[in-house]
Design an enzyme around this catalytic site. Sequence first.
Site, PDB file in Angstrom:
ATOM      1  CG  ASP A 104      -2.042   0.999   1.110  1.00  0.00           C
ATOM      2  OD1 ASP A 104      -3.200   0.572   1.020  1.00  0.00           O
ATOM      3  OD2 ASP A 104      -1.757   2.221   1.102  1.00  0.00           O
ATOM      4  CB  ILE A 105       0.873   4.194  -2.240  1.00  0.00           C
ATOM      5  CG1 ILE A 105       1.991   4.990  -2.868  1.00  0.00           C
ATOM      6  CG2 ILE A 105      -0.344   5.036  -1.978  1.00  0.00           C
ATOM      7  CD1 ILE A 105       1.692   5.435  -4.292  1.00  0.00           C
ATOM      8  CD  GLN A 140     -14.512  -0.631  -2.570  1.00  0.00           C
ATOM      9  OE1 GLN A 140     -15.710  -0.777  -2.356  1.00  0.00           O
ATOM     10  NE2 GLN A 140     -13.828  -1.405  -3.399  1.00  0.00           N
ATOM     11  CG  HIS A 148      -8.551  -3.081  -2.237  1.00  0.00           C
ATOM     12  ND1 HIS A 148      -9.450  -2.321  -2.963  1.00  0.00           N
ATOM     13  CD2 HIS A 148      -8.304  -2.384  -1.099  1.00  0.00           C
ATOM     14  CE1 HIS A 148      -9.732  -1.229  -2.284  1.00  0.00           C
ATOM     15  NE2 HIS A 148      -9.051  -1.245  -1.142  1.00  0.00           N
ATOM     16  CG  PHE A 149      -9.247  -9.245   0.989  1.00  0.00           C
ATOM     17  CD1 PHE A 149      -9.771  -9.584  -0.253  1.00  0.00           C
ATOM     18  CD2 PHE A 149      -9.972  -9.557   2.119  1.00  0.00           C
ATOM     19  CE1 PHE A 149     -10.998 -10.222  -0.357  1.00  0.00           C
ATOM     20  CE2 PHE A 149     -11.207 -10.195   2.033  1.00  0.00           C
ATOM     21  CZ  PHE A 149     -11.721 -10.525   0.791  1.00  0.00           C
ATOM     22  CG  HIS A 150      -6.720  -2.693   3.260  1.00  0.00           C
ATOM     23  ND1 HIS A 150      -6.000  -1.547   2.992  1.00  0.00           N
ATOM     24  CD2 HIS A 150      -7.945  -2.490   2.721  1.00  0.00           C
ATOM     25  CE1 HIS A 150      -6.777  -0.690   2.333  1.00  0.00           C
ATOM     26  NE2 HIS A 150      -7.962  -1.242   2.165  1.00  0.00           N
ATOM     27  CG  ASN A 189     -12.407  -0.406   3.965  1.00  0.00           C
ATOM     28  OD1 ASN A 189     -12.791  -0.768   5.069  1.00  0.00           O
ATOM     29  ND2 ASN A 189     -11.205   0.139   3.777  1.00  0.00           N
TER      30      ASN A 189
END
Length: 142
Positions: free
Chosen positions: A33-34, A96, A102-104, A89
């Site tokens: 993740d950025i 979101q 996507h899954f974090h 989310n």
Amino acid sequence: MDVAMDCLFCKIAKGDIPSVKIYEDENILAFLDISPVEKGHTLVISKRAHSEALIDTPPDILAELLAGAKKVGEAMMKAGFGGFNVIQNNYRDGGQAVPHIHFHIIPRAKGRKGPLEWRSGANPYRDDAERDEFAALLRKNI
Ligand code: AMP
């Protein structure tokens, strides 16, 4: 791949926009993740199809995404973290920001006290070198 025009994560999945990759196979891509909530914060996306949220996504794609989340979680534990959180989310009102499911996967350091601070960029990398160290640590343990 069944892509959506102008979808950031479809472009990342296709390699048209660069990402710091942790793992990929024919089905999924895991990348950093950025704006990490914790250092090592990783996202898992499908390379096979575009869909927005959990209830829009076919079960076979969900199974591949969860298998990817498990793989990343296992790598975090092997790398020496004490635990990890999985967050997903749904829709703008669900927080979101990127409408491609996507899954974090968020690593938690051993002995970390208190709840997860769910805030974009809560724990930024010092620099690209530190970011790359975390990526290498996770890649090595996958
Ligand atoms: P969500 O709010 O669940 O949609 O999460 C979207 C996540 O995507 C956020 O944590 C962002 O920091 C992350 N993100 C946005 N753009 C990029 C990018 N180009 N590369 C990596 N992560 C990104």
